[in-house]
Design a protein around this motif. Structure first.
Motif, mmCIF file in Angstrom:
data_model
loop_
_atom_site.group_PDB
_atom_site.id
_atom_site.type_symbol
_atom_site.label_atom_id
_atom_site.label_comp_id
_atom_site.label_asym_id
_atom_site.label_seq_id
_atom_site.Cartn_x
_atom_site.Cartn_y
_atom_site.Cartn_z
ATOM 1 N N UNK A 68 0.928 -1.269 -0.024
ATOM 2 C CA UNK A 68 0.064 0.137 0.204
ATOM 3 C C UNK A 68 0.783 1.245 -0.080
ATOM 4 N N UNK A 69 2.080 1.253 0.351
ATOM 5 C CA UNK A 69 2.809 2.421 0.603
ATOM 6 C C UNK A 69 3.611 2.808 -0.673
ATOM 7 N N UNK A 70 3.950 1.894 -1.385
ATOM 8 C CA UNK A 70 4.721 2.280 -2.613
ATOM 9 C C UNK A 70 6.211 2.913 -2.192
ATOM 10 N N UNK A 71 6.780 3.697 -3.230
ATOM 11 C CA UNK A 71 8.139 4.384 -2.982
ATOM 12 C C UNK A 71 8.185 4.910 -1.352
ATOM 13 N N UNK A 72 6.979 5.502 -1.049
ATOM 14 C CA UNK A 72 7.184 6.348 0.120
ATOM 15 C C UNK A 72 7.515 5.407 1.470
ATOM 16 N N UNK A 73 7.419 4.135 1.327
ATOM 17 C CA UNK A 73 7.697 3.226 2.266
ATOM 18 C C UNK A 73 9.134 3.547 3.022
ATOM 19 N N UNK A 74 10.087 4.053 2.229
ATOM 20 C CA UNK A 74 11.391 4.468 2.623
ATOM 21 C C UNK A 74 11.412 5.497 3.728
ATOM 22 N N UNK A 75 10.134 6.301 3.852
ATOM 23 C CA UNK A 75 10.164 7.269 4.904
ATOM 24 C C UNK A 75 10.265 6.778 6.445
ATOM 25 N N UNK A 77 12.049 4.437 7.476
ATOM 26 C CA UNK A 77 13.683 4.579 7.870
ATOM 27 C C UNK A 77 14.003 5.979 8.068
ATOM 28 N N UNK A 78 13.793 6.799 6.887
ATOM 29 C CA UNK A 78 14.138 8.224 7.251
ATOM 30 C C UNK A 78 13.738 8.798 8.513
ATOM 31 N N UNK A 79 12.289 8.432 8.678
ATOM 32 C CA UNK A 79 11.912 9.005 10.116
ATOM 33 C C UNK A 79 12.855 8.314 11.281
ATOM 34 N N UNK A 80 13.174 7.204 11.095
ATOM 35 C CA UNK A 80 13.717 6.798 12.089
ATOM 36 C C UNK A 80 15.110 7.269 12.258
ATOM 37 N N UNK A 81 15.851 7.616 11.112
ATOM 38 C CA UNK A 81 17.365 8.326 11.048
ATOM 39 C C UNK A 81 17.094 9.858 11.700
ATOM 40 N N UNK A 82 16.039 10.556 11.453
ATOM 41 C CA UNK A 82 15.808 11.879 11.984
ATOM 42 C C UNK A 82 15.611 11.746 13.644
ATOM 43 N N UNK A 83 14.828 10.596 13.984
ATOM 44 C CA UNK A 83 14.302 10.483 15.535
ATOM 45 C C UNK A 83 15.811 10.199 16.095
ATOM 46 N N UNK A 84 16.570 9.396 15.503
ATOM 47 C CA UNK A 84 17.633 9.215 16.517
ATOM 48 C C UNK A 84 18.750 10.156 16.429
ATOM 49 N N UNK A 221 1.278 13.392 7.757
ATOM 50 C CA UNK A 221 1.030 12.987 8.950
ATOM 51 C C UNK A 221 1.484 11.592 9.416
ATOM 52 N N UNK A 222 1.505 10.692 8.639
ATOM 53 C CA UNK A 222 1.998 9.480 9.050
ATOM 54 C C UNK A 222 3.688 9.715 9.289
ATOM 55 N N UNK A 223 4.339 10.484 8.258
ATOM 56 C CA UNK A 223 5.641 10.610 8.252
ATOM 57 C C UNK A 223 6.054 11.164 9.700
ATOM 58 N N UNK A 263 23.496 7.376 8.768
ATOM 59 C CA UNK A 263 23.616 6.153 7.914
ATOM 60 C C UNK A 263 22.415 5.520 7.636
ATOM 61 N N UNK A 264 21.265 5.551 8.509
ATOM 62 C CA UNK A 264 19.964 5.107 8.300
ATOM 63 C C UNK A 264 19.443 5.914 7.349
ATOM 64 N N UNK A 265 19.482 7.061 7.324
ATOM 65 C CA UNK A 265 18.693 7.946 6.236
ATOM 66 C C UNK A 265 19.275 7.784 4.944
ATOM 67 N N UNK A 266 20.659 7.403 4.931
ATOM 68 C CA UNK A 266 21.185 6.973 3.639
ATOM 69 C C UNK A 266 20.690 5.622 2.850
ATOM 70 N N UNK A 267 20.442 4.858 3.837
ATOM 71 C CA UNK A 267 19.812 3.493 3.445
ATOM 72 C C UNK A 267 18.680 3.590 3.150
ATOM 73 N N UNK A 268 17.936 4.350 3.529
ATOM 74 C CA UNK A 268 16.339 4.103 3.704
ATOM 75 C C UNK A 268 15.493 3.661 2.459
#
Length: 465
Positions: A68-75, A77-84, A221-223, A263-268
Motif C-alpha cells: 500500500x505505501x509504494x516508494x514512500x515506504x522509505x520514509x 527508515x528516514x523517520x527513524x534516522x531523523x528521530x535518532x 501526518x504518518x511521516x 547512515x540510516x537515512x542514506x540507506x532508507x
C-alpha cells in the motif's frame, strides 16, 4: 540456489563464531547486559543502526513498498534516522544515569509502582518486537527452502535464542557492527542488478501503478507520526537505551547517535526500490516475500547470498537485542519485586540466560499466531513508549518532579494510547502521538499542582545542580 545457501551458511557460521568469541569476554552480568560500558562511537553507531535496520526496515519496508505505501515506504527508515539524531541531544543524560534499564531510572525517581508498570510494558513490547524479527527471518527462510512458514518460524526462533544465550550484549554488538555494513553494501549493490534483470528502469516504471511512485504517498501526518514514534521509542525503548548505557562516555553517546541517524537515512529507500521491482516483476506473490523473491530470482547468486545473509543476520540480531532487553528488565526491575531478594552476580547471569530461553519460546508463539511485521512493530512501540515517555525523559532532565506526576502520567498515557490504537487512529493521528501528549500534559499538570502544595520532590542523581 546452492551458491546462495553456501554463502548464507558460511556467513552464519562466522556470526556464531563471533558469538562464541564474545562469550569469552563475559566475566560478569555487566558484561552480559552492557558490554562493560566500553563501546566507542563507531561501534555504538553500528549496533544502534543494526538494531533498527532489522525486519521492519528491510523485509517490512520492501513488503510495504510492494503493497500500500509504494516508494514512500522509505520514509519509515528516514523517520527513524531523523528521530535518532534528535535523541543525540538527550543521549549524554542517558549515559550519565549509569543504569541498566529504563524502568530502573523511573524507579529511582518515582518509586516501585512506577518502575513495575514500566517494566511490564517493556516486557510485553520487547517480546512482541522479538516476534516481529523472527517473522521477518522466517519469511526469507520460507522462500529459500520451501519450508512451511510455521517450521521456518520455529527454526529461526531457535537460532536467535541460542545466539543470544551465548554472548549477551558483547555478542550482539560485535555481530551488529559486521552486519550493518554488509547489509547496506549488499542492498546498494543489489539495486542495479535487480533493475537490469527485471528489464531495465524504464520497463519497471511502466509496469507500476503511478500512485506507487508517489514520494509522499504515505502522507505527511504518518511521516511526522513515525518521527515522533521513533523519537519516543529510541529514547525510552530498552533495546536502544541499553546501547546508550553501554557507551564509553557521554560524547560517545552523542556522536554514535548522530552517525547512526545519518547512515540510516542514506540507506532508507533502497529496500523500498527493491519492493517496487518485485511488484513490477512478480505481481502475485505474498508481499512479505517480495525481498526474498527479488533476491533469488533477479540477483546473481553471490550478491543474493550476501544480501540475504545480511538481512537474516540483521533480523536475528534485532531479535537478540530485544531478547536481551527482556532479560535485563526482568532481572533488574521485576525479580526483586516478586521474590523480595536481589540475585548475586553469578546467579543473575544464569537467570538472565534462562529468561532469554523462556522469552524466545513466547516470541515464537506470538510469531506463529500473528505474522504481521510493521503493524506489530507500531503496536509494540505504542505500548512501551506512550506512558513512560514523559516520566523517563523529564526524570533525566528536570530537577523538581514528584512521584505522583510520574506514576499518573505513565498510567494515563498508556491507557489513552491503547484506546486510541484500538479505535484505529481516528482523524489519522497515530496513537503514539495522542498517548505521549496525554502523558506529558498529565505529568506537567500533576507536577505543578503538587509542587504548589509543597509535596516533596523526588531526588535526582541525574540533573546538574
Amino acid at each position: 540456489m546452492t551458491i546462495i545457501w553456501i554463502i548464507i551458511l558460511v556467513y552464519m557460521l562466522g556470526m556464531i563464531g563471533i558469538g562464541f568469541y564474545a562469550k569469552t569476554k563475559i566475566k560478569d552480568s555487566s558484561d552480559y547486559h552492557l558490554a562493560g560500558r566500553r563501546l566507542g562511537p563507531v561501534m555504538l553507531a553500528g549496533t544502534l543502526a543494526a538494531t533498527e535496520i532489522g525486519g521492519g526496515s528491510s523485509v517490512g519496508v520492501a513488503s510495504k513498498a510492494y503493497g500500500e505505501w509504494g516508494l514512500s515506504a522509505g520514509w519509515y527508515v528516514v523517520s527513524a534516522g531523523i528521530a535518532i539524531i534528535l535523541v543525540s541531544f538527550i543521549a549524554p543524560y542517558m549515559r550519565r544515569a549509569l543504569a541498566t534499564t529504563v524502568p530502573e531510572v523511573i524507579g529511582r525517581r518515582y518509586g516501585k509502582s512506577s518502575q513495575l508498570i514500566a517494566s511490564i510494558l517493556s516486557l510485553i513490547a520487547s517480546s512482541a518486537l522479538t516476534a516481529v524479527q523472527i517473522t521477518a527471518t522466517a519469511s526469507i527462510v520460507h522462500v529459500l527452502t520451501g519450508f512451511d512458514v510455521k517450521w521456518a518460524i520455529i527454526i529461526s526462533g531457535a537460532v536467535v535464542v541460542f545466539y543470544t544465550f551465548l554472548g549477551g550484549m558483547w555478542s550482539v554488538t560485535l555481530t551488529d557492527f559486521v552486519q550493518f555494513f554488509i547489509i547496506v553494501i549488499g542492498f546498494a549493490i543489489a539495486v542495479p542488478f535487480a533493475f537490469s534483470n527485471a528489464g531495465g528502469v524504464e520497463h519497471v516504471m511502466n509496469q507500476l501503478p503511478k500512485e506507487q511512485l508517489g514520494f509522499t504517498k504515505i502522507g505527511w501526518t504518518t511521516i511526522i507520526g513515525f518521527i515522533v514514534l521513533y523519537f519516543m521509542t529510541f529514547s525510552t525503548g530498552q533495546e536502544a537505551v541499553q546501547r546508550y548505557y553501554s557507551a564509553r562516555d557521554e560524547k560517545t553517546a552523542i556522536w554514535g547517535s548522530v552517525m547512526c541517524g545519518v547512515l540510516m537515512s542514506l540507506y532508507a529507500f533502497i529496500p523500498a526500490v527493491l519492493g517496487l521491482i518485485g511488484l513490477a516483476t512478480f505481481p502475485n506473490i505474498d508481499e512479505n516475500s517480495a525481498l526474498a523473491t527479488v533476491s533469488t530470482e533477479l540477483l546473481p547468486p553471490a550478491i543474493a547470498g550476501i544480501l540475504l545473509s545480511g538481512v537474516i543476520s540483521a533480523t536475528l540480531s534485532s531479535a537478540s537485542g530485544n531478547l536481551l532487553a527482556v532479560a535485563s528488565v526482568y532481572i533488574k526491575d521485576v525479580h526483586s519485586s516478586i521474590f523480595k531478594k536481589e540475585l548475586k552476580d553469578e546467579a543473575e547471569l544464569t537467570a538472565s540466560r534462562w529468561i532469554v530461553i523462556i522469552t524466545g519460546m513466547g516470541a515464537i508463539g506470538i510469531s506463529l499466531f500473528s505474522q504481521q511485521i510493521i503493524p506489530l512493530l507500531v503496536f509494540a512501540f505504542t505500548i512501551r513508549s506512550t506512558g513512560p515517555f514523559a516520566a523517563y525523559l523529564l526524570g533525566l532532565l528536570v530537577d523538581k518532579v514528584t512521584k505522583n506526576a510520574g506514576l499518573l502520567s505513565i498510567i494515563i498515557g498508556t491507557a489513552i494510547g491503547i484506546i486510541w490504537e484500538y479505535l484505529e487512529n481516528p482523524y489519522g493521528i497515530m496513537a503514539v502521538i495522542v498517548g505521549s501528549v496525554a502523558s506529558l500534559i498529565t505529568f506537567l499538570i500533576v507536577n505543578k499542582i503538587e509542587l504548589k502544595r509543597g509535596v516533596p520532590i523526588a531526588p535526582s542523581p541525574y540533573v546538574d545542580k
